[in-house]
Design a protein around this motif. Structure first.
Motif, PDB file in Angstrom:
ATOM      1  N   THR A 107      -1.651   8.049  -3.763  1.00  9.50           N
ATOM      2  CA  THR A 107      -0.321   7.509  -3.488  1.00  9.50           C
ATOM      3  C   THR A 107      -0.442   6.182  -2.740  1.00  9.50           C
ATOM      4  O   THR A 107      -1.509   5.838  -2.228  1.00  9.50           O
ATOM      5  N   ARG A 108       0.666   5.486  -2.697  1.00 15.84           N
ATOM      6  CA  ARG A 108       0.712   4.222  -1.965  1.00 15.84           C
ATOM      7  C   ARG A 108       0.359   4.456  -0.506  1.00 15.84           C
ATOM      8  O   ARG A 108      -0.411   3.699   0.094  1.00 15.84           O
ATOM      9  N   HIS A 145      -5.735  -0.380  -6.000  1.00 10.68           N
ATOM     10  CA  HIS A 145      -4.551   0.441  -6.248  1.00 10.68           C
ATOM     11  C   HIS A 145      -3.283  -0.275  -5.762  1.00 10.68           C
ATOM     12  O   HIS A 145      -2.270  -0.306  -6.454  1.00 10.68           O
ATOM     13  N   LEU A 146      -3.357  -0.867  -4.583  1.00 16.63           N
ATOM     14  CA  LEU A 146      -2.196  -1.586  -4.048  1.00 16.63           C
ATOM     15  C   LEU A 146      -1.856  -2.816  -4.894  1.00 16.63           C
ATOM     16  O   LEU A 146      -0.689  -3.192  -4.994  1.00 16.63           O
ATOM     17  N   ILE A 151       0.431  -1.169  -7.396  1.00 22.11           N
ATOM     18  CA  ILE A 151       1.678  -0.488  -7.006  1.00 22.11           C
ATOM     19  C   ILE A 151       2.236  -0.927  -5.658  1.00 22.11           C
ATOM     20  O   ILE A 151       3.291  -0.452  -5.250  1.00 22.11           O
ATOM     21  N   GLY A 152       1.542  -1.819  -4.962  1.00 21.66           N
ATOM     22  CA  GLY A 152       1.962  -2.212  -3.620  1.00 21.66           C
ATOM     23  C   GLY A 152       3.305  -2.920  -3.595  1.00 21.66           C
ATOM     24  O   GLY A 152       3.709  -3.541  -4.577  1.00 21.66           O
ATOM     25  N   ASP A 172       3.863  -4.086   2.113  1.00 19.54           N
ATOM     26  CA  ASP A 172       2.452  -3.704   2.265  1.00 19.54           C
ATOM     27  C   ASP A 172       1.559  -4.905   2.558  1.00 19.54           C
ATOM     28  O   ASP A 172       0.447  -4.739   3.066  1.00 19.54           O
TER      29      ASP A 172
END
Length: 194
Positions: free
Chosen positions: A5-6, A27-28, A31-32, A36
């Motif tokens: 997950t974030r 990952h960020l 989806i960040g 963030d």
């Protein structure tokens, strides 16, 4: 890892293992959210070079998402127009983005870049100010402002903006090199006769 997950990715930014920090940044990047970047920015100073590079990529990828699918599609078109060196079309696209989504800092930044390339330096500078109002961490806009001031011969203002960019992202090679050259030139400048 794919289902991270974030929140887990954000937590992993502080992991002692570089591979975990790198994975979190990748990952960020996907989806960040804009909020963030206040955490991601610290990884630009990471001890690990790959982590620093991934932090830079993540910052730009997050900045490039407006939260509006139509604007994001326009943004992709505008970037493709810049890459194709079709500046009139790119300017038109980014004019539309800025008009439709003025809160989207990266729309202003890309338009500032186009205006710089068109040598419309005053307009580019104005757009850089708009970027920084919305995204004070934008080292791209800060270094762009430094370039404009350097082009204008205002070396002191250029130095201030380059230094501000490096405060956010200490590993911007072009900016660090520009500062080094400015300082070297100042050191070797002949004394002013009175």
């Amino acid at each position: 890892q794919a289902s991270r997950t974030r929140a887990q990715a954000l937590a992993a930014l502080a992991h002692p293992a570089p591979i975990e920090r790198a994975t979190a940044l990748s990952h960020l990047a996907e989806i960040g959210l804009m909020a963030d970047t206040e955490r991601v920015v610290h990884r630009l100073r990471d001890d690990d070079e790959q982590v620093r590079e991934l932090a830079n990529v993540a910052m730009w990828r997050i900045w490039g998402r407006s939260g509006d699918r139509d604007i994001d599609r326009l943004f992709e078109r505008g970037v493709a127009q810049i890459e194709a060196d079709d500046m009139p079309a790119a300017l038109s696209t980014f004019n539309d983005i800025v008009r439709r989504k003025p809160a989207f800092a990266e729309g202003w930044n890309k338009r500032a870049t186009i205006l710089f390339l068109l040598e419309r330096f005053d307009d580019s500078l104005k757009d850089c100010h708009e970027v920084l109002k919305r995204n004070p961490l934008h080292y791209g806009a800060l270094s762009g402002m430094g370039q404009i001031y350097l082009h204008r011969g205002d070396v002191d203002a250029a130095v201030r903006h380059f230094e501000r960019a490096l405060q956010v992202h200490p590993n911007l090679p072009g900016v660090a090199e520009a500062l080094r050259l400015i300082r070297q030139e100042r050191t070797h400048a002949p004394p002013i006769s009175t």
